[in-house]
Scaffold this motif. Sequence first.
Motif, PDB file in Angstrom:
ATOM      1  N   LEU A  30       0.814  -1.219   0.000  1.00 57.22           N
ATOM      2  CA  LEU A  30       0.000   0.000   0.000  1.00 57.22           C
ATOM      3  C   LEU A  30       0.847   1.270   0.000  1.00 57.22           C
ATOM      4  O   LEU A  30       0.683   2.120  -0.868  1.00 57.22           O
ATOM      5  CB  LEU A  30      -0.958  -0.001   1.196  1.00 57.22           C
ATOM      6  CG  LEU A  30      -2.339  -0.594   0.926  1.00 57.22           C
ATOM      7  CD1 LEU A  30      -3.178  -0.587   2.193  1.00 57.22           C
ATOM      8  CD2 LEU A  30      -3.068   0.158  -0.161  1.00 57.22           C
ATOM      9  N   PRO A  31       1.795   1.398   0.968  1.00 53.67           N
ATOM     10  CA  PRO A  31       2.628   2.602   0.943  1.00 53.67           C
ATOM     11  C   PRO A  31       3.483   2.707  -0.316  1.00 53.67           C
ATOM     12  O   PRO A  31       3.699   3.800  -0.826  1.00 53.67           O
ATOM     13  CB  PRO A  31       3.520   2.442   2.173  1.00 53.67           C
ATOM     14  CG  PRO A  31       2.841   1.450   3.023  1.00 53.67           C
ATOM     15  CD  PRO A  31       2.100   0.553   2.114  1.00 53.67           C
ATOM     16  N   ALA A  34       1.427   4.097  -2.986  1.00 53.11           N
ATOM     17  CA  ALA A  34       1.239   5.527  -2.721  1.00 53.11           C
ATOM     18  C   ALA A  34       2.480   6.300  -3.168  1.00 53.11           C
ATOM     19  O   ALA A  34       2.384   7.354  -3.798  1.00 53.11           O
ATOM     20  CB  ALA A  34       0.971   5.765  -1.244  1.00 53.11           C
TER      21      ALA A  34
ATOM     22  N   VAL B 392       2.225   5.003   6.753  1.00 49.95           N
ATOM     23  CA  VAL B 392       2.012   5.569   5.409  1.00 49.95           C
ATOM     24  C   VAL B 392       2.445   7.040   5.394  1.00 49.95           C
ATOM     25  O   VAL B 392       3.155   7.486   4.489  1.00 49.95           O
ATOM     26  CB  VAL B 392       0.530   5.422   4.972  1.00 49.95           C
ATOM     27  CG1 VAL B 392       0.279   6.145   3.664  1.00 49.95           C
ATOM     28  CG2 VAL B 392       0.164   3.953   4.836  1.00 49.95           C
ATOM     29  N   THR B 396       5.616   8.810   3.180  1.00 48.88           N
ATOM     30  CA  THR B 396       5.230   9.720   2.101  1.00 48.88           C
ATOM     31  C   THR B 396       5.498  11.187   2.435  1.00 48.88           C
ATOM     32  O   THR B 396       5.500  12.026   1.538  1.00 48.88           O
ATOM     33  CB  THR B 396       3.732   9.567   1.751  1.00 48.88           C
ATOM     34  OG1 THR B 396       2.971   9.741   2.944  1.00 48.88           O
ATOM     35  CG2 THR B 396       3.428   8.229   1.129  1.00 48.88           C
TER      36      THR B 396
END
Lengths: 154, 407
Positions: A30-31, A34, B392, B396
């Motif tokens: 998932l990351p 992204a 996450v 990011t």
Amino acid sequence: MIQITGLSVVQTTTPQHHKPSRYTHLVVLLPLCALLLITTGCQFKQSAFALMAGNTGSSFAAAAMTLDYAHKGSVTATYARSAFQSYQSQLQNVDQQLSARAGAPDNRTIQELLKLYQPAMQAINHPCLEAACHWQAQITALNQASQAFLKAGE
Amino acid sequence: MKKWLSITLGIVTAIGGFLDAGTIATSGEAGAKFGLGLIWAILLATVMAILLVEMVGRFTAVSQKPYAAAIREELGFRFYLFPLISEIIAEGLLLTAELGGMAIALSLVTGLSWHILFPVAVVIVFLMAWRAPFDWIENGPAIFGMLMLAFLVGVFVMGGPSQETVQTLWKPVIKPGELADYFYLVAAILGATISPYLLYFYSSGTREEGWSGKSLLLNRITAFAGMGFGSLGSITIVIMSAIVLQPQNIQASTLGEIGLTLATPFGKIGSLIFACILFVTCLGAALECVLALSYNVAQGFGWPWGENKKPVEAAHFNLILVLFLVIALLINLIGIEPLQLALFASTIIALFLPLSLLPFLIIMNNRQYLGDKINKPWLNILVLLILLIAFVVSITAIPLELLSGGG
């Protein structure tokens, strides 16, 4: 009940017996997806020029509003003076960096922007906070520069 | 009754940890650029902050051990060094940003350059952190932080957001090329809100306040009231920015611009109230940040600590406090704008977030510390979700900052 202790984590994750579950894959994938999306998307980010032009236009608009408010009595002169110090540091050297930014338009457009930048910067460096000077002319210069830079940044 | 007045601990934790230069900056920018389209991120961060604050308060109240000491005890000194070092880097930057925010607030009132006023801010924080008892540190920012409600009143005075702006709540308007900026602000909001120093400070605060296993209801209410108050303040800044700044194409890239949102409905008084809000929230955050750093180091190394102790009784604790203020003074000499530094610090906090949150899963399930007050299974699932989000955001945050040009 989920019982996780430091000891049990250490005991169950030895390299010989560890088999990644599908959830582990999900957590990793998932990351990464992204990150991939972030680093490859063309429409994802603005060009360096558009970013700088947009920020410059925004700062000129803020300066115009601050000057207007100072003369309408909505902010004190000291507040306006302090705010203009911040605008000054935001807008310094924009004229020297603009044409070198990635995505910059042709030289003629840059020159047109710089023509509006100079008088607006004069207002930023020496804002008319007294009633006696031509503060309306400064607001006009700031608004004109703001609109042009915002348009260039679109 | 005195115990119930301890809710101020939550309010001050919110004012210092939730509302600070970073939150004011990210909320102002979010509203100015995307209308109400990022309120969901604030609500998400609020829920996460409430859960984490409740857990860390429950842990300390029941076990009588602060979070930092428990991490070292449970996971060993080597592991403890990871959150400690990440905290020192991230909170060192944030402390400088908060002191800069105080200096800008003073500058908005005096008209003097914030660079000149920075040492004044350092002296104020030093005097309060060095000599003031914990009660003063709690109550001062908490009482003055109520000024934050001016943003809420402002929303009503301005007649609320237009129909068009309200629609951005569920349908944000993201122009081509602005997606990176949008996601960067999401990461910055989460990083600015769920700062680990908030948890270290609150955990140590519950010890300073003498909370015990009987204080669990108070802890729960404090977590909800404090973080709820912080969230309300943050959301009203977004709304005011969307009402006042967005139509003028002002992106709120300086703190003075965000003050214009209160000057519009209230005039000069509004701009002065904004300067007060900025000063108080940054003072609260700077105190919380420097104390959290000192608590963290002292508790990790097993040294005596506490604001209610005389400096001579907790010499290492007080020395670290002074040391970090000196470091902040030195970082300031580089000359980075406080708002940019606050956004950068939020990104760094987001990067290291999982390191400080990971121990929650372990220590909150240890019956030796908590007895029957360990986490319920659904709370563990929520902690896992928080960790996933933190992970996450962590990977990011830096690429997003680079792509968006730092907001």
